[in-house]
Scaffold this motif. Structure first.
Motif, PDB file in Angstrom:
ATOM      1  N   GLY A 116       0.840  -1.186   0.000  1.00  0.00           N
ATOM      2  CA  GLY A 116       0.000   0.000   0.000  1.00  0.00           C
ATOM      3  C   GLY A 116       0.872   1.232   0.000  1.00  0.00           C
ATOM      4  O   GLY A 116       2.059   1.188  -0.337  1.00  0.00           O
ATOM      5  N   GLY A 117       0.302   2.370   0.381  1.00  0.00           N
ATOM      6  CA  GLY A 117       1.085   3.596   0.379  1.00  0.00           C
ATOM      7  C   GLY A 117       0.453   4.677   1.230  1.00  0.00           C
ATOM      8  O   GLY A 117      -0.739   4.649   1.538  1.00  0.00           O
ATOM      9  N   GLY A 118       1.285   5.644   1.631  1.00  0.00           N
ATOM     10  CA  GLY A 118       0.792   6.747   2.445  1.00  0.00           C
ATOM     11  C   GLY A 118       0.218   6.243   3.749  1.00  0.00           C
ATOM     12  O   GLY A 118       0.824   5.430   4.449  1.00  0.00           O
ATOM     13  N   TYR A 119      -1.001   6.715   4.061  1.00  0.00           N
ATOM     14  CA  TYR A 119      -1.665   6.323   5.304  1.00  0.00           C
ATOM     15  C   TYR A 119      -2.618   5.142   5.114  1.00  0.00           C
ATOM     16  O   TYR A 119      -3.484   4.899   5.949  1.00  0.00           O
ATOM     17  CB  TYR A 119      -2.387   7.532   5.902  1.00  0.00           C
ATOM     18  N   SER A 120      -2.423   4.411   4.033  1.00  0.00           N
ATOM     19  CA  SER A 120      -3.191   3.181   3.783  1.00  0.00           C
ATOM     20  C   SER A 120      -2.204   2.072   3.472  1.00  0.00           C
ATOM     21  O   SER A 120      -1.863   1.816   2.322  1.00  0.00           O
ATOM     22  CB  SER A 120      -4.172   3.379   2.620  1.00  0.00           C
ATOM     23  N   GLN A 121      -1.692   1.452   4.536  1.00  0.00           N
ATOM     24  CA  GLN A 121      -0.650   0.441   4.385  1.00  0.00           C
ATOM     25  C   GLN A 121      -0.900  -0.760   5.287  1.00  0.00           C
ATOM     26  O   GLN A 121      -1.560  -0.661   6.316  1.00  0.00           O
ATOM     27  CB  GLN A 121       0.721   1.014   4.766  1.00  0.00           C
ATOM     28  N   VAL A 122      -0.287  -1.887   4.870  1.00  0.00           N
ATOM     29  CA  VAL A 122      -0.162  -3.058   5.730  1.00  0.00           C
ATOM     30  C   VAL A 122       1.142  -2.911   6.503  1.00  0.00           C
ATOM     31  O   VAL A 122       2.180  -2.547   5.936  1.00  0.00           O
ATOM     32  CB  VAL A 122      -0.148  -4.357   4.908  1.00  0.00           C
ATOM     33  N   ILE A 123       1.086  -3.189   7.808  1.00  0.00           N
ATOM     34  CA  ILE A 123       2.297  -3.079   8.622  1.00  0.00           C
ATOM     35  C   ILE A 123       2.523  -4.365   9.415  1.00  0.00           C
ATOM     36  O   ILE A 123       1.565  -5.096   9.672  1.00  0.00           O
ATOM     37  CB  ILE A 123       2.242  -1.861   9.580  1.00  0.00           C
ATOM     38  N   PRO A 124       3.790  -4.640   9.786  1.00  0.00           N
ATOM     39  CA  PRO A 124       5.007  -3.915   9.424  1.00  0.00           C
ATOM     40  C   PRO A 124       5.310  -4.066   7.925  1.00  0.00           C
ATOM     41  O   PRO A 124       5.422  -5.207   7.446  1.00  0.00           O
ATOM     42  CB  PRO A 124       6.093  -4.589  10.255  1.00  0.00           C
ATOM     43  N   MET A 125       5.421  -2.949   7.226  1.00  0.00           N
ATOM     44  CA  MET A 125       5.608  -3.013   5.774  1.00  0.00           C
ATOM     45  C   MET A 125       6.949  -3.620   5.404  1.00  0.00           C
ATOM     46  O   MET A 125       7.094  -4.256   4.357  1.00  0.00           O
ATOM     47  CB  MET A 125       5.426  -1.633   5.146  1.00  0.00           C
ATOM     48  N   GLU A 126       7.959  -3.467   6.299  1.00  0.00           N
ATOM     49  CA  GLU A 126       9.260  -4.066   6.002  1.00  0.00           C
ATOM     50  C   GLU A 126       9.150  -5.589   5.958  1.00  0.00           C
ATOM     51  O   GLU A 126       9.734  -6.243   5.087  1.00  0.00           O
ATOM     52  CB  GLU A 126      10.299  -3.678   7.062  1.00  0.00           C
ATOM     53  N   GLU A 127       8.402  -6.151   6.896  1.00  0.00           N
ATOM     54  CA  GLU A 127       8.267  -7.609   6.945  1.00  0.00           C
ATOM     55  C   GLU A 127       7.431  -8.122   5.779  1.00  0.00           C
ATOM     56  O   GLU A 127       7.725  -9.166   5.210  1.00  0.00           O
ATOM     57  CB  GLU A 127       7.658  -8.022   8.290  1.00  0.00           C
TER      58      GLU A 127
END
Length: 637
Positions: A126-137
């Motif tokens: 995703g991007g900005g304030y609409s993301q899956v986290i932890p995005m690194e993992e």
């Protein structure tokens, strides 16, 4: 509640910081909290650290009698090379449904490949304030599913080459004796996987000693035609110098070299099998029937013929379980599978969707994403994924941008890595309106499946109100149930509340009367021509000689009843990426036809398809590093 009524739950900033800055500014909750909220029992998932968990397939059996939720697929108009934000829209919509409208919701998305992450495109969380986290993992190793596919794929590749080697260097009797060695008591027995080959050959015997010399030869000697081998090795790295290689150059291989190559892991048929399998048993059967080539008599040779089907399943046994994660606003996400959207079907897994629909229940929503433009990803979702899953969508969300529509209206080329022409950064309503023919075509295509369409206009900073209104009006005139301006990149779920309301309204009535585009029992050519005519608006189809030969071969082998997975450019309705807008009246050339028998489809090649990307002059990895003090990853996009 409307978008005007809500304030973001996240501490949003203007201008919007980088994706990784935002992702690292929000501390994920323990994944057990997400699991509990979505209705999973502690026994129904295994923790992978504190922010990820593998969900067991048994949850479907526990909830088998429960009603399914609403099923929403997010697709897009024909994109620019920069992408139009389908993943971000998918996540933003779910954040709006869950965090703001308080609906039970579950997002189902594909696992990103490390090739683009370190190459040109960057990650896919995703991007900005609409993301899956932890995005690194999510963007790196996740829970190891892609690594499992790499291992399984390359085990099969090794099995092919070593079988060629041993068959060339041993007599029929020696080969049989080594395949079925006697134990200490002098008894021979077949491995269970060998019984599958015997049955295929019509040999109804289970004692190796009972086979005649002719039967022993037929059983032991696969007689693979090296020129027919389509199975290649894979690695999850963009490496152009592995596209074409020669194997068998070592001194111990006795001069038995052959030309082959590497593909990127996500293009492996095993990835498509993972995405379409419904359980472990189904995955075992699909892996076993994958065709790697044919013998000298033109008969298909499978993974089970090589004795590898069971071993491949063992390597994949954990990969079939979806990975539970969370969004920035603590809504649940299932990340699972990541097949290519050209030579494969470009959708996340069947099992994730099935689990999600049971977990959210009758009043909830499962939102999934179809790769590339709707003429590719949505078409394959409808005709391949829905056939495999038995599920049908309640709504299509079609993502559009002013930028892409300007390109389709005749704007200058959009090239990744170069600044946008001023036509894209200044108001030009006429250019937008001219490009809306592309949007209208995609809406009309989606309506052919009997499913309502909601258009999400993904707002960028340079877009003007007049341009956005032109898109909204064009969408409504083309038959959309609603068309909504969205700002979820900059506001998170708060920027997609109006979109969420539109989706709730579009799915409020009875289940749509879903229709497949074609009957799988039609001939291969009839299915290809239906897609070309109804989705692309081609005037006809031209089959090159190699394609004609393959169609005849697959029909003779009994693969002609499989659905079709068209492999063509995502940048045009036609085969020519330079033809923007809504071209029609062209002749679609079919260069070749190939089979993914285990996955369960044939894929005609419309032009050449790149299955191993290369790295640019300045790959994304230049910006990626580790802060040795905090241990945090920096520069990941």
């Amino acid at each position: 509640m409307t978008g005007a009524d809500v304030k973001p739950l996240l501490p949003v900033k203007t201008p919007v910081p980088s994706d990784i800055e935002i992702a690292q500014s929000v501390e994920p909750v323990h994944i057990s909290k997400i699991a509990d909220a979505v209705g999973l029992l502690p026994s129904e998932y295994d923790l992978y650290g504190i922010h990820k968990a593998k969900v067991k397939l048994g949850v479907r059996e526990r909830l088998a009698g429960h009603p399914d939720g609403k099923y929403v697929v997010v697709a897009g108009i024909t994109p620019t090379p920069l992408g139009e934000g389908k993943s971000t829209t998918t996540i933003g919509l779910c954040q709006a449904l869950g965090a703001y409208l308080k609906k039970k919701v579950l997002t189902c998305v594909r696992q990103p490949s490390q090739g683009p992450t370190f190459g040109i495109k960057g990650g896919a969380a995703g991007g900005g304030y609409s993301q899956v986290i932890p995005m690194e993992e999510m963007n790196l190793h996740l829970t190891g599913d892609i690594h499992a596919i790499t291992a399984a794929n390359n085990l099969l590749a090794a099995a092919i080459d070593v079988r060629l080697f041993h068959e060339r260097t041993q007599t029929d009797e020696a080969l049989f004796n080594r395949l079925c060695p006697a134990d200490k008591q002098g008894k021979r027995k077949f491995a269970p996987v060998m019984l599958r080959r015997l049955a295929k050959l019509g040999i109804n015997k289970t004692d190796p000693e009972e086979l005649t010399p002719e039967e022993r030869r037929d059983f032991a000697r696969l007689d693979i035609d090296p020129a027919s081998i389509t199975w290649r090795r894979v690695i999850d790295t963009n490496d152009r110098f592995l596209r074409a290689i020669t194997v068998g150059k070592g001194s111990e291989e006795r001069g038995q070299s052959r030309d082959t190559g590497f593909d990127i892991t996500v293009s492996s048929e095993i990835m498509a099998v993972l995405a379409l399998a419904t359980d472990l048993a189904d995955m075992r059967e699909r892996l076993g029937r994958m065709v790697i080539g044919n013998d000298s008599k033109g008969r298909p040779v499978t993974a089970d013929d090589l004795g590898a089907g069971g071993a491949l399943t063992v390597l994949m046994k954990d990969a079939i379980e979806p990975t539970l994660m969370q969004t920035l606003e603590q809504t649940p996400v299932l990340v699972h599978a990541g097949p290519f959207a050209n030579i494969a079907h470009g959708n996340s897994s069947v099992v994730a969707d099935q689990i999600g629909l049971k977990l959210v229940g009758a009043d909830g929503f499962v939102v999934t994403e179809a790769g590339f433009g709707a003429d590719i990803g949505m078409e394959k979702f409808m005709n391949i994924k829905c056939r495999a899953s038995g599920l049908t969508p309640d709504c299509v969300v079609l993502v559009a941008t002013v930028r892409a529509l300007k390109m389709h209206g005749g704007g200058p080329p959009v090239v990744a890595g170069t600044p946008l022409h001023h036509d894209y950064t200044t108001e030009n309503v006429a250019l937008v309106t001219a490009g809306c023919c592309n949007l209208a075509r995609h809406i009309q295509n989606a309506l052919k499946y009997g499913t309502p369409v909601v258009v999400a206009v993904n707002r960028f900073a340079a877009d003007t109100d007049a341009e956005l209104e032109a898109v909204r009006q064009a969408a409504m005139e083309a038959g959309a149930s609603a068309a909504v301006i969205c700002a979820h990149h900059g506001l998170g779920g708060a920027g997609a509340v109006d979109l969420a309301n539109a989706v709730v309204a579009a799915t409020a009535g009875p289940k749509p009367d879903f229709k497949f585009l074609y009957d799988v029992n039609l001939s291969i050519k009839e299915k290809i021509e239906t897609i070309a005519r109804e989705m692309y608006h081609a005037a006809g189809v031209e089959y090159l000689p190699e394609a004609e030969a393959q169609i005849e071969k697959y029909t003779r082998m009994g693969f002609d009843k499989l659905p079709i997975c068209m492999a063509k450019t995502q940048y045009s309705f036609s085969h020519d990426a330079t033809k923007k807008g809504a071209p029609s009246g062209f002749i679609l050339p079919i260069r070749d036809v190939r089979a993914s028998v285990g996955a369960g489809f044939l894929f005609p090649l419309v032009g050449s398809m790149m299955t191993m990307p290369g790295l640019p002059t300045r790959p994304c990895f230049y910006d990626i590093d580790l802060d040795p003090v905090t241990g945090k990853i920096v520069g990941l996009s």
